[in-house]
Design a protein around this motif. Structure first.
Motif, PDB file in Angstrom:
ATOM      1  N   GLY A 293      -4.739   8.429  12.454  1.00  0.00           N
ATOM      2  CA  GLY A 293      -4.986   7.946  11.087  1.00  0.00           C
ATOM      3  C   GLY A 293      -6.148   6.970  11.129  1.00  0.00           C
ATOM      4  O   GLY A 293      -5.991   5.830  11.581  1.00  0.00           O
TER       5      GLY A 293
ATOM      6  N   ALA B 219       0.827  -1.211   0.000  1.00  0.00           N
ATOM      7  CA  ALA B 219       0.000   0.000   0.000  1.00  0.00           C
ATOM      8  C   ALA B 219       0.863   1.264   0.000  1.00  0.00           C
ATOM      9  O   ALA B 219       0.640   2.182  -0.786  1.00  0.00           O
ATOM     10  CB  ALA B 219      -0.919  -0.007   1.219  1.00  0.00           C
TER      11      ALA B 219
ATOM     12  N   HIS C 142       8.105  -6.206  10.356  1.00  0.00           N
ATOM     13  CA  HIS C 142       7.175  -5.836   9.282  1.00  0.00           C
ATOM     14  C   HIS C 142       6.355  -7.039   8.812  1.00  0.00           C
ATOM     15  O   HIS C 142       6.337  -7.368   7.617  1.00  0.00           O
ATOM     16  CB  HIS C 142       7.922  -5.196   8.099  1.00  0.00           C
TER      17      HIS C 142
ATOM     18  N   TYR D 169      -7.366  11.017  15.655  1.00  0.00           N
ATOM     19  CA  TYR D 169      -6.757  12.193  15.019  1.00  0.00           C
ATOM     20  C   TYR D 169      -6.526  11.866  13.553  1.00  0.00           C
ATOM     21  O   TYR D 169      -5.987  10.801  13.225  1.00  0.00           O
ATOM     22  CB  TYR D 169      -5.429  12.560  15.697  1.00  0.00           C
ATOM     23  N   ASP D 170      -6.953  12.746  12.678  1.00  0.00           N
ATOM     24  CA  ASP D 170      -6.763  12.562  11.234  1.00  0.00           C
ATOM     25  C   ASP D 170      -6.969  13.913  10.585  1.00  0.00           C
ATOM     26  O   ASP D 170      -7.559  14.824  11.188  1.00  0.00           O
ATOM     27  CB  ASP D 170      -7.782  11.525  10.695  1.00  0.00           C
ATOM     28  N   VAL D 171      -6.518  14.042   9.346  1.00  0.00           N
ATOM     29  CA  VAL D 171      -6.794  15.282   8.620  1.00  0.00           C
ATOM     30  C   VAL D 171      -8.240  15.297   8.110  1.00  0.00           C
ATOM     31  O   VAL D 171      -8.782  16.351   7.774  1.00  0.00           O
ATOM     32  CB  VAL D 171      -5.786  15.520   7.468  1.00  0.00           C
TER      33      VAL D 171
ATOM     34  N   ALA E 241       4.498  15.496   5.885  1.00  0.00           N
ATOM     35  CA  ALA E 241       3.750  16.063   7.025  1.00  0.00           C
ATOM     36  C   ALA E 241       3.745  15.143   8.246  1.00  0.00           C
ATOM     37  O   ALA E 241       3.495  15.606   9.361  1.00  0.00           O
ATOM     38  CB  ALA E 241       2.316  16.356   6.602  1.00  0.00           C
TER      39      ALA E 241
ATOM     40  N   THR F  74       2.476   0.252  13.633  1.00  0.00           N
ATOM     41  CA  THR F  74       2.455  -0.774  12.581  1.00  0.00           C
ATOM     42  C   THR F  74       2.410  -0.086  11.213  1.00  0.00           C
ATOM     43  O   THR F  74       2.070  -0.719  10.221  1.00  0.00           O
ATOM     44  CB  THR F  74       1.213  -1.694  12.711  1.00  0.00           C
ATOM     45  N   SER F  75       2.728   1.214  11.187  1.00  0.00           N
ATOM     46  CA  SER F  75       2.529   1.956   9.937  1.00  0.00           C
ATOM     47  C   SER F  75       3.826   2.098   9.139  1.00  0.00           C
ATOM     48  O   SER F  75       4.048   1.373   8.176  1.00  0.00           O
ATOM     49  CB  SER F  75       1.905   3.302  10.253  1.00  0.00           C
TER      50      SER F  75
ATOM     51  N   LEU G 189       4.445  10.602   5.211  1.00  0.00           N
ATOM     52  CA  LEU G 189       4.441  11.712   4.250  1.00  0.00           C
ATOM     53  C   LEU G 189       5.359  12.775   4.841  1.00  0.00           C
ATOM     54  O   LEU G 189       5.690  12.711   6.033  1.00  0.00           O
ATOM     55  CB  LEU G 189       3.029  12.318   4.140  1.00  0.00           C
TER      56      LEU G 189
ATOM     57  N   ILE H 138      -7.208   0.853   7.923  1.00  0.00           N
ATOM     58  CA  ILE H 138      -6.632   0.065   9.023  1.00  0.00           C
ATOM     59  C   ILE H 138      -7.001   0.685  10.375  1.00  0.00           C
ATOM     60  O   ILE H 138      -7.380  -0.026  11.311  1.00  0.00           O
ATOM     61  CB  ILE H 138      -5.093  -0.057   8.864  1.00  0.00           C
TER      62      ILE H 138
HETATM   63  P1  NAD Z   1      -5.623   4.715   4.412  1.00  0.00           P
HETATM   64  O1  NAD Z   1      -5.198   5.581   3.275  1.00  0.00           O
HETATM   65  O2  NAD Z   1      -6.920   3.993   4.307  1.00  0.00           O
HETATM   66  O3  NAD Z   1      -5.647   5.584   5.761  1.00  0.00           O
HETATM   67  C1  NAD Z   1      -4.666   6.492   6.102  1.00  0.00           C
HETATM   68  C2  NAD Z   1      -5.298   7.586   6.942  1.00  0.00           C
HETATM   69  O4  NAD Z   1      -4.256   8.473   7.357  1.00  0.00           O
HETATM   70  C3  NAD Z   1      -6.326   8.419   6.156  1.00  0.00           C
HETATM   71  O5  NAD Z   1      -7.529   8.498   6.886  1.00  0.00           O
HETATM   72  C4  NAD Z   1      -5.657   9.754   6.020  1.00  0.00           C
HETATM   73  O6  NAD Z   1      -6.565  10.854   6.000  1.00  0.00           O
HETATM   74  C5  NAD Z   1      -4.773   9.778   7.260  1.00  0.00           C
HETATM   75  N1  NAD Z   1      -3.733  10.796   7.186  1.00  0.00           N
HETATM   76  C6  NAD Z   1      -3.099  11.281   6.089  1.00  0.00           C
HETATM   77  N2  NAD Z   1      -2.268  12.270   6.438  1.00  0.00           N
HETATM   78  C7  NAD Z   1      -2.379  12.405   7.771  1.00  0.00           C
HETATM   79  C8  NAD Z   1      -1.773  13.276   8.705  1.00  0.00           C
HETATM   80  N3  NAD Z   1      -0.898  14.214   8.313  1.00  0.00           N
HETATM   81  N4  NAD Z   1      -2.117  13.155   9.996  1.00  0.00           N
HETATM   82  C9  NAD Z   1      -3.027  12.215  10.387  1.00  0.00           C
HETATM   83  N5  NAD Z   1      -3.640  11.367   9.547  1.00  0.00           N
HETATM   84  C10 NAD Z   1      -3.316  11.470   8.261  1.00  0.00           C
HETATM   85  O7  NAD Z   1      -4.422   3.717   4.638  1.00  0.00           O
HETATM   86  P2  NAD Z   1      -4.454   2.318   5.417  1.00  0.00           P
HETATM   87  O8  NAD Z   1      -4.732   1.222   4.467  1.00  0.00           O
HETATM   88  O9  NAD Z   1      -5.284   2.450   6.636  1.00  0.00           O
HETATM   89  O10 NAD Z   1      -2.900   2.168   5.816  1.00  0.00           O
HETATM   90  C11 NAD Z   1      -2.298   3.044   6.756  1.00  0.00           C
HETATM   91  C12 NAD Z   1      -0.802   2.827   6.737  1.00  0.00           C
HETATM   92  O11 NAD Z   1      -0.509   1.525   7.242  1.00  0.00           O
HETATM   93  C13 NAD Z   1      -0.167   2.807   5.326  1.00  0.00           C
HETATM   94  O12 NAD Z   1       0.132   4.118   4.891  1.00  0.00           O
HETATM   95  C14 NAD Z   1       1.083   2.004   5.536  1.00  0.00           C
HETATM   96  O13 NAD Z   1       2.157   2.866   5.842  1.00  0.00           O
HETATM   97  C15 NAD Z   1       0.775   1.146   6.771  1.00  0.00           C
HETATM   98  N6  NAD Z   1       0.747  -0.295   6.464  1.00  0.00           N
HETATM   99  C16 NAD Z   1       1.564  -1.112   7.168  1.00  0.00           C
HETATM  100  C17 NAD Z   1       1.560  -2.486   6.925  1.00  0.00           C
HETATM  101  C18 NAD Z   1       2.423  -3.443   7.702  1.00  0.00           C
HETATM  102  O14 NAD Z   1       2.573  -4.614   7.304  1.00  0.00           O
HETATM  103  N7  NAD Z   1       3.010  -3.049   8.826  1.00  0.00           N
HETATM  104  C19 NAD Z   1       0.720  -2.996   5.935  1.00  0.00           C
HETATM  105  C20 NAD Z   1      -0.120  -2.121   5.238  1.00  0.00           C
HETATM  106  C21 NAD Z   1      -0.103  -0.758   5.506  1.00  0.00           C
END
Ligand code: NAD
Length: 332
Positions: free
Chosen positions: A151, A77, A295, A173-175, A210, A232-233, A208, A155
């Motif tokens: 976020g 992703a 990971h 907390y989210d944007v 930000a 886990t992000s 990002l 997830i």
């Molecule tokens: P998603 O796009 O559905 O959700 C991301 C959320 O973060 C959105 O709601 C977005 O508005 C928010 N966001 C963006 N900028 C922000 C900011 N500055 N402050 C706060 N929130 C903000 O993505 P998802 O599918 O939920 O995945 C989230 C993250 O999980 C991915 O970006 C990836 O890095 C990580 N991930 C990790 C694994 C792993 O195996 N550990 C697997 C998949 C994804």
């Protein structure tokens, strides 16, 4: 299409070979990660398929574009490892798998919480050692505690749903506010307030500019003393040195991490017969209140099957010249 897969493991070959029965592509699997030193392997492949720690910087992108590559298919992703601006300039299409199993990652985050809280890693070793002592294993009820979700996308929402089932109070907390998260009873608050009030903080936003080092010395100061941080992000969301200082002072009570800022030098490989040179990582994993996994949050059967199917469907679109809904472009 002829696809060069980089950073592959046996499980990638199994899931992609199975999914390819429905997509007639030619799959070639390479073990090395794609970076400027391995670009020669991509020569003549119109598509390269890469994972989170492949290095798609300007040098790599220019090299693969010059030898016939037209598209990059990320089998993940996150896309923070691709220079999207340069890829666009070179006419390289970049596609990804935006969702494959939010459950996998959310459930792993919960696994880290339970492991840290109930000290399951210690308990497992004790019992195997015929030590049935409980001292040092004391945990807390998650029921009634405040859990902060940073976020609230796919997830984060899934994680919030599970935590709601535990009887936790949800802060978010989210944007953008996610209506499904609001419907669960979560309250959106500024990051400072979330950190100040949460017993458990779980990061689910992308990496990002930000969000780079969102958790740093200053933000950790505003955290509730003794809080648990779960990441886990992406590793870059957290300033690891600041987290180490906070763990040493007790400001942070626990850390559960499935990602690490410098993970590309370590993760997905067996280093057990070598001395790891990353002193920060070594220090981090020496703490009794830290659990690190390499990971693996995405790593479920269902997720692997979905990743393979979506990746090959994305490549079908590219081959057919169709618009691909999973194509990513640089933000203007
Ligand atoms: P998603 O796009 O559905 O959700 C991301 C959320 O973060 C959105 O709601 C977005 O508005 C928010 N966001 C963006 N900028 C922000 C900011 N500055 N402050 C706060 N929130 C903000 O993505 P998802 O599918 O939920 O995945 C989230 C993250 O999980 C991915 O970006 C990836 O890095 C990580 N991930 C990790 C694994 C792993 O195996 N550990 C697997 C998949 C994804």
């Amino acid at each position: 299409m002829k696809i060069a897969f980089f950073s592959t493991k046996p499980y990638d070959q199994i899931s992609f070979t199975a999914a390819n029965q429905h997509h007639p592509h030619e799959l070639v699997f390479f073990e090395p990660r794609l970076d400027p030193t391995t670009v020669a392997l991509a020569e003549g492949f119109p598509v390269v398929c890469v994972f989170i720690n492949d290095e798609l910087n300007e040098e790599t992108l220019r090299a693969i574009a010059s030898t016939g590559t037209k598209a990059i298919a990320l089998r993940c992703a996150g896309f923070n490892n691709v220079d999207l601006q340069v890829a666009a300039e070179l006419g390289l299409a970049v596609v990804r798998v935006p969702a494959y199993s939010p459950y996998a990652v959310a459930e792993h985050a919960v696994g880290l919480i339970l492991s840290l809280n109930r000290k399951l890693y210690r308990a497992y070793n004790r019992v195997r050692d015929d030590n049935f002592e409980l001292n040092g294993l004391l945990g807390f009820d998650i029921h009634g505690k405040t859990v902060g979700v940073v976020g609230t996308g796919k997830i984060g929402l899934c994680f919030a749903q599970i935590m709601k089932g535990f009887g936790a109070k949800l802060l978010a907390y989210d944007v953008y506010e996610n209506p499904d998260c609001l419907a669960l009873g979560a309250t959106y608050v500024p990051l400072h307030d979330l950190l100040a009030q949460s017993d458990i903080i779980s990061l689910h936003c992308p990496l990002l500019p930000a969000t780079y080092h969102l958790i740093n010395a200053e933000s950790l100061q505003s955290a509730k003393p003794g809080a648990m941080l779960i990441n886990t992000s992406r590793g870059g969301l957290v300033d690891t040195r600041a987290v180490i200082d906070a763990l040493k002072s007790g400001q942070l009570g626990y850390l559960g991490a499935d990602v690490y800022e410098e993970e590309e030098k370590l993760f997905f490989q067996d280093h057990s017969d070598r001395v790891i040179q990353d002193e920060t990582f070594q220090l981090l994993q020496s703490f009794p209140n830290v659990v690190i996994t390499a990971h693996q949050a995405f790593f479920t059967r269902e997720a692997l099957a979905n990743i393979a199917d979506t990746t090959l469907s994305n490549i079908d679109d590219i081959e057919a010249g169709r618009e691909c809904i999973n194509q990513i472009k640089p933000q203007s």
